[in-house]
Design a protein around this motif. Sequence first.
Motif, PDB file in Angstrom:
ATOM      1  N   ALA A  70       4.092  -8.075   4.691  1.00  0.00           N
ATOM      2  CA  ALA A  70       3.419  -7.510   3.529  1.00  0.00           C
ATOM      3  C   ALA A  70       4.267  -7.612   2.267  1.00  0.00           C
ATOM      4  O   ALA A  70       3.748  -7.503   1.164  1.00  0.00           O
ATOM      5  N   GLY A  71       5.585  -7.816   2.433  1.00  0.00           N
ATOM      6  CA  GLY A  71       6.464  -7.901   1.266  1.00  0.00           C
ATOM      7  C   GLY A  71       6.786  -6.554   0.657  1.00  0.00           C
ATOM      8  O   GLY A  71       7.455  -6.473  -0.361  1.00  0.00           O
ATOM      9  N   THR A  72       6.315  -5.497   1.265  1.00  0.00           N
ATOM     10  CA  THR A  72       6.604  -4.160   0.750  1.00  0.00           C
ATOM     11  C   THR A  72       6.525  -3.182   1.902  1.00  0.00           C
ATOM     12  O   THR A  72       5.982  -3.505   2.961  1.00  0.00           O
ATOM     13  N   LEU A  73       7.074  -2.007   1.710  1.00  0.00           N
ATOM     14  CA  LEU A  73       6.955  -0.972   2.733  1.00  0.00           C
ATOM     15  C   LEU A  73       6.262   0.262   2.188  1.00  0.00           C
ATOM     16  O   LEU A  73       6.161   1.277   2.853  1.00  0.00           O
ATOM     17  N   ASN A  74       5.799   0.174   0.941  1.00  0.00           N
ATOM     18  CA  ASN A  74       5.190   1.356   0.326  1.00  0.00           C
ATOM     19  C   ASN A  74       3.834   1.658   0.960  1.00  0.00           C
ATOM     20  O   ASN A  74       3.013   0.764   1.144  1.00  0.00           O
ATOM     21  N   PHE A  75       3.615   2.941   1.254  1.00  0.00           N
ATOM     22  CA  PHE A  75       2.328   3.332   1.812  1.00  0.00           C
ATOM     23  C   PHE A  75       1.237   3.129   0.771  1.00  0.00           C
ATOM     24  O   PHE A  75       1.453   3.320  -0.423  1.00  0.00           O
ATOM     25  N   ASP A  76       0.085   2.732   1.269  1.00  0.00           N
ATOM     26  CA  ASP A  76      -1.053   2.648   0.376  1.00  0.00           C
ATOM     27  C   ASP A  76      -2.255   3.203   1.107  1.00  0.00           C
ATOM     28  O   ASP A  76      -2.395   3.017   2.311  1.00  0.00           O
ATOM     29  N   THR A  77      -3.121   3.897   0.380  1.00  0.00           N
ATOM     30  CA  THR A  77      -4.238   4.548   1.067  1.00  0.00           C
ATOM     31  C   THR A  77      -5.146   3.546   1.751  1.00  0.00           C
ATOM     32  O   THR A  77      -5.868   3.892   2.674  1.00  0.00           O
ATOM     33  N   GLN A  78      -5.121   2.305   1.326  1.00  0.00           N
ATOM     34  CA  GLN A  78      -5.974   1.309   1.979  1.00  0.00           C
ATOM     35  C   GLN A  78      -5.178   0.420   2.930  1.00  0.00           C
ATOM     36  O   GLN A  78      -5.708  -0.562   3.443  1.00  0.00           O
ATOM     37  N   GLY A  79      -3.927   0.749   3.162  1.00  0.00           N
ATOM     38  CA  GLY A  79      -3.112  -0.095   4.031  1.00  0.00           C
ATOM     39  C   GLY A  79      -2.496  -1.227   3.243  1.00  0.00           C
ATOM     40  O   GLY A  79      -2.981  -1.608   2.182  1.00  0.00           O
ATOM     41  N   ILE A  80      -1.386  -1.748   3.757  1.00  0.00           N
ATOM     42  CA  ILE A  80      -0.706  -2.823   3.025  1.00  0.00           C
ATOM     43  C   ILE A  80      -0.760  -4.136   3.774  1.00  0.00           C
ATOM     44  O   ILE A  80      -0.377  -5.171   3.264  1.00  0.00           O
ATOM     45  N   LEU A  81      -1.237  -4.110   5.006  1.00  0.00           N
ATOM     46  CA  LEU A  81      -1.179  -5.333   5.799  1.00  0.00           C
ATOM     47  C   LEU A  81      -2.487  -6.120   5.739  1.00  0.00           C
ATOM     48  O   LEU A  81      -2.551  -7.226   6.248  1.00  0.00           O
ATOM     49  N   ALA A  82      -3.523  -5.539   5.125  1.00  0.00           N
ATOM     50  CA  ALA A  82      -4.810  -6.221   5.108  1.00  0.00           C
ATOM     51  C   ALA A  82      -4.680  -7.594   4.452  1.00  0.00           C
ATOM     52  O   ALA A  82      -4.082  -7.733   3.392  1.00  0.00           O
ATOM     53  N   GLY A  83      -5.215  -8.582   5.130  1.00  0.00           N
ATOM     54  CA  GLY A  83      -5.220  -9.919   4.554  1.00  0.00           C
ATOM     55  C   GLY A  83      -3.906 -10.660   4.681  1.00  0.00           C
ATOM     56  O   GLY A  83      -3.741 -11.749   4.148  1.00  0.00           O
ATOM     57  N   GLU A  84      -2.916 -10.075   5.373  1.00  0.00           N
ATOM     58  CA  GLU A  84      -1.628 -10.751   5.539  1.00  0.00           C
ATOM     59  C   GLU A  84      -1.434 -11.128   7.004  1.00  0.00           C
ATOM     60  O   GLU A  84      -1.881 -10.402   7.893  1.00  0.00           O
TER      61      GLU A  84
END
Lengths: 126, 512, 509
Positions: free
Chosen positions: C191-205
């Motif tokens: 994902a290139g980041t570890l920051n939490f996101d309410t929609q997730g960070i791994l989508a599409g990766e």
Amino acid sequence: MELIIAKHYYWIVIILVLIGLYAMMTSTNLVKKVIGLNIFQTAVFLLLIVISTKEGGTLPILIPYEYLHLFPDPVPYVNPLPHVMILTAIVVGVSITAVALALVIRINIAYGTIDEDEIARIEQDS
Amino acid sequence: MISVPVSLVVVVPMCASLLIAVLGLTKYRCHWHISIVATFVSFIASLALLYNTLQIGRISYWLGGWEPPWGIEYVIDYYSGFVLVAITLVSLLTTVYAATYVKREVGESRDLSFAILNMLMVTGLHGIIVTGDLFNLYIFLEITSIAAYSLIGAGKKKGALVASFNYLILGTIGAIFVLIGVAYLYMITGTLNMADLRAILPVHYDSKVVFAAFAFITVGLAIKFALFPLHTWLLSAHSLAPAVVCSVLAASILKVTAYALIRVMFTVFEAGFTLEVIPATEILLVMSIIAIIVGGILTAAQTNLKRMLACSSLGQMGYIVLGVAIADQMAMTGSILHLLNHSLMKGGLFLIAGAIIHKVRIYDIADMKGVGRKMPLTMAAFTIIGLSMVGVPLTVGFVSKWHIAVGALKAGMWYIIPVIVASSLLTAFYFGRVIRNAYFASEGSDQGSSSKAHDHAHNQHGDRNSESRSEAPPGMVIPILIFAGLCIILGTAAFIPVSIAEKAAIMLLEGT
Amino acid sequence: MEAVHSIVPIYAIAVPLVASILIGLSGKKPNLREFWSITAAVLQFSLVASMLPSILEGNTIEFFLLTLFPGIDISFRVDAFGFFFAFMSSFLWIITSFYSIGYMRTLNEHSQTRYYICFAISLFATVGVAFSANMFTTFLFYEVITLCTYPLVAHKETTTAMKGALKYVVYLLGASLAFMLPAIFLTYLTAGTLNFDTQGILAGEGTDVLLIIIFVLFIAGIAKAAMMPFHSWLPAAMVAPTPVSALLHAVAVVKTGVFVVAKVILHIFGVDLLFQLGIGTVFIYVASFTLIAASIMALRQDNLKARLAYSTVSQLSYVILGIALLTQSGITGGVLHIVLHGFGKITLFFAAGAIYVATRKTEISQLNGIGRQMPFTMAAFTLGALSMIGIPPLGGFLSKWYIVFGSLEAGQLPIIIVIVASTILNSCYFLPIVYAAFFKESAKSPVISDALTDKDSSHVTYRTSLKEAPVFMVVPLALTGIGTLVLFFVPSVFLDLAKMTALTAIGGS
């Protein structure tokens, strides 16, 4: 065969290196190991000396201008740098030998022997 | 920009050793003061040099004013500047420690000669880093080693003498291998200057002599820094020597030899040669993985504290080589960081072992019960460094592991991850065992009840951690605390070393 | 929803850390030392609570602390979910502090300073996890919790305690180093980041296979959530003193585990991605299995604390189950269950500790008639047990209700059967205790008197009249027992927060 004769100086170096390594590996006597180490070192010094020589090379001394007419042709001279290096390396080698022998003396005082197997036995017993 | 001659870091300790020897003839003894001042000057100079390098780039110093490639050149670039700071720091702290330690543990009679040899060793260590000349590298390597051989034998244990002798034989073979390699390179190019070699060598990259030179230098240095199959001498030499010598051996000597190897691989040869023309990195990769795993298992089997610490160096050196062998920029950064980080960790750990032996005469891990209460500061430092060795975040150990692991993944080498994980777990095991022993006084249930009764009595006046504290003298505790403190500071403010190491890695891999 | 920058989260996190230093310094004055513990607990709770209005308005509070090196930051972000967790933990810490004082002083335990220091640090780390803004910060505090609870679990320093503590630390530290850390490496790389996101960070990766590997690594690595087969550390940790068990089960450790699992599901992967990968369903059944299997194991325990421990393993799966349903009600129920189980379980453990302190009884078979000796304790115990089973009007009912609703929404009918089965099992292992305590005659068996004579018998005199534990212990457990009741009638704050969490997670879909 030609290769052997043409490059005989390299072969001498190789043989000496092997003798040195053999002595270090097989003998259990610590002094003999030091001797082996010295043979090994010297062999490598020879290698560096050998590569610096030229056929018919002379001393690498700068000739003052007023004597230059005595030497009509430019003379090939031996590359001095390896010699200087070896001089330094010999000093290093001697120092290592000194330290090694000093250690052998102290080992002899501590264990009463300079034989590797004996020392290992004493260590195991204690 | 402060103008500091590069030669300072070499010349000052060298002169100090002579000065100590001369003053030693008189009755006036101030050898440790001189040593500390000399190493302190080196450290400050190295900081200034690193600062200058970051400002203006590569600094070249011509020894005696002779122009390279004929004269000897000292070079400070990102890489050497970074490592130099690490090593001068270790020199300073171990010397401070030695000033208190040697008199008590090695003996009054050897105090003076210890100081002289220590300064010579420091001279050699600093020299290896700054020199830009291959033959000079060999000389400094030998100066360091000769001093180290003698210092290892200085201890009270007679086993140290044999260990030192074995180290001498193998170390000299390694050094001579390096010399052979240097001779080959000279045969081909007629120069010994690293920058000059780099410029001339590419024409000869298909020559067998160059291959042989590379192989000899690599193997020679690998013997000296105990890469796995060549490690036999390390265990006894690093565990039987006086603790302060162990500290220098593990923290500095192993590091500068690894430094020299990376120097040769990426500065004398071009990265393209090392990575593509010959399979050096593949071989190193396999060897380093074996070193990490086998080193970890061997360490877990040790019962003696110092021997355990010595053994764990095998795996840690494996990490440094691993990062180089992955040859990704990030992994390389991790390796360079680990040169510094492992210096801090292992240097500190051996000093701690020395303090424990000095204070309570404990050698085996099993006997360490209750040390945590007797020496709270020392064991707190041990715990911090132990966590750092495991790679817990906010310590330096994490920073280098992170870079190596992510670098490996970037290079597509996913199989590195299980290796790193396994080694972290092993490290957690063997450090956890020591920490557990040190903090929990009693283990058996019968002992437990008796100590509990004892506690009840103590609870009247508060807790029992106040009972019988006996730390080592401040001269020994302060260096230990500085090591442990740096493990946390540089692990938290990691962007400082990371940014420098990154520059160094780019410089090594891309040659700019 | 807007982001507010504020340093309050840092204060809330740092309070226990500062307190731990003060506790360490005042080790020789027990009263001062306990004063610091209580002050810190109250202060931390007020600081957390002060953020409530802003959170309820839908804001997030952010604070950036420092960058270790590029890509790795320590930063904090308080959202509804994190706030929810911190609010509960810091509240329960106050109660646990009082209880600890009663417990430790009555038993005259050794190394109390170490105990209080570690306790404070574990709260520091728990709130740290709750407020983390990225996976790295979470991992950091997660490890701190493991390390600082180890001395607590090993507190008794007997052979069994050391063994139990060893198992504890090996499972938690081992799993997190072996699985969670590689998962973090892979996430960072993908994902290139570890920051939490309410929609997730791994989508599409990355590829699906890679994402599934990351997911499995995360779930295996978070052993604190006690999913089978990584659950056996929890019964082993029963050797700890009872307040520590309460801390492990209700306040800090296992709750951190499920919290981090929920974070991974909701904020690393995101609901949409998990739907798309289809691993949510598999995960639900793993959780269901744990739920049932642990309940059956609980039935077979005679040791009270061990039974409670297995009950926790089973109850945690409710939380995970609810969240893994990936529906609005399911997530609400799962999140809500964190706090409801927290209140219920802490009551049960407090009661178990009170019984031990007052009578030195640890086995369920010894508890006949104990309700007459200790009516307050056992009344609270009953409330807690009923809440665990999920009988209205007790809090536990609410979360189960939402989870059942969630499984209907998700179309997972078998889950309802699982929940019913587990409710029956819960009754089977809790009700007999309550029954025995109140209605069976206390047999004056020789076993009990034996157990009493060789212990410190000065303050345990054997009689059947009223004989409660010290007031420092009874009041907290009565409070939490009443709490389970109150939460049913006035769940508004927690329910709102849980609903907000669910809404932001589902938000996009």
